[in-house]
Design a protein around this motif. Structure first.
Motif, PDB file in Angstrom:
ATOM      1  N   UNK A   9      45.321  38.070  29.954  1.00  0.00           N
ATOM      2  CA  UNK A   9      44.327  39.127  30.128  1.00  0.00           C
ATOM      3  C   UNK A   9      43.483  39.241  28.865  1.00  0.00           C
ATOM      4  N   UNK A  10      42.172  39.377  29.041  1.00  0.00           N
ATOM      5  CA  UNK A  10      41.235  39.518  27.931  1.00  0.00           C
ATOM      6  C   UNK A  10      40.234  40.606  28.293  1.00  0.00           C
ATOM      7  N   UNK A  11      39.964  41.510  27.378  1.00  0.00           N
ATOM      8  CA  UNK A  11      38.952  42.548  27.608  1.00  0.00           C
ATOM      9  C   UNK A  11      37.616  42.074  27.041  1.00  0.00           C
ATOM     10  N   UNK A  42      43.520  46.723  35.114  1.00  0.00           N
ATOM     11  CA  UNK A  42      44.660  47.632  34.958  1.00  0.00           C
ATOM     12  C   UNK A  42      44.514  48.894  35.792  1.00  0.00           C
ATOM     13  N   UNK A  43      43.443  48.979  36.574  1.00  0.00           N
ATOM     14  CA  UNK A  43      43.192  50.175  37.380  1.00  0.00           C
ATOM     15  C   UNK A  43      42.884  49.800  38.829  1.00  0.00           C
ATOM     16  N   UNK A  50      35.552  48.711  44.149  1.00  0.00           N
ATOM     17  CA  UNK A  50      35.060  47.943  42.997  1.00  0.00           C
ATOM     18  C   UNK A  50      36.208  47.342  42.180  1.00  0.00           C
ATOM     19  N   UNK A  51      37.331  48.023  42.082  1.00  0.00           N
ATOM     20  CA  UNK A  51      38.453  47.542  41.270  1.00  0.00           C
ATOM     21  C   UNK A  51      39.137  46.319  41.879  1.00  0.00           C
ATOM     22  N   UNK A  52      38.879  46.047  43.154  1.00  0.00           N
ATOM     23  CA  UNK A  52      39.554  44.928  43.823  1.00  0.00           C
ATOM     24  C   UNK A  52      38.663  43.701  44.001  1.00  0.00           C
ATOM     25  N   UNK A  53      37.382  43.791  43.598  1.00  0.00           N
ATOM     26  CA  UNK A  53      36.431  42.701  43.809  1.00  0.00           C
ATOM     27  C   UNK A  53      36.201  41.948  42.505  1.00  0.00           C
ATOM     28  N   UNK A  54      36.503  40.648  42.463  1.00  0.00           N
ATOM     29  CA  UNK A  54      36.255  39.867  41.240  1.00  0.00           C
ATOM     30  C   UNK A  54      34.767  39.850  40.892  1.00  0.00           C
TER      31      UNK A  54
END
Length: 64
Positions: A9-11, A42-43, A50-54
């Motif tokens: 994981x990278x921010x 992480x959410x 929106x949180x589930x779409x790459x």
């Protein structure tokens, strides 16, 4: 590790770019290599579409 596969994981801040070099493994059989960018890794929530779409992905096959 997830399912015997490395997961990293990278921010990245908005407007920022990060470049990484990957050393692909030597394989005996064709194998997939995939990078997926998620806006909220992480959410993730079923109620927040929106949180589930790459927001981006890269996939290639590693050949022996």
């Amino acid at each position: 590790m997830e399912n015997d596969q490395l997961v990293g994981n990278v921010a990245v801040n908005p407007g920022e770019r990060k470049v990484f070099e990957y050393k692909l493994p030597k394989v005996k059989h064709d194998s997939n290599f995939q990078v997926i960018a998620l806006p909220k890794p992480y959410e993730v929530s079923e109620s927040d579409y929106e949180s589930t779409v790459p927001s981006g992905s890269f996939r290639t096959v590693i050949k022996p």
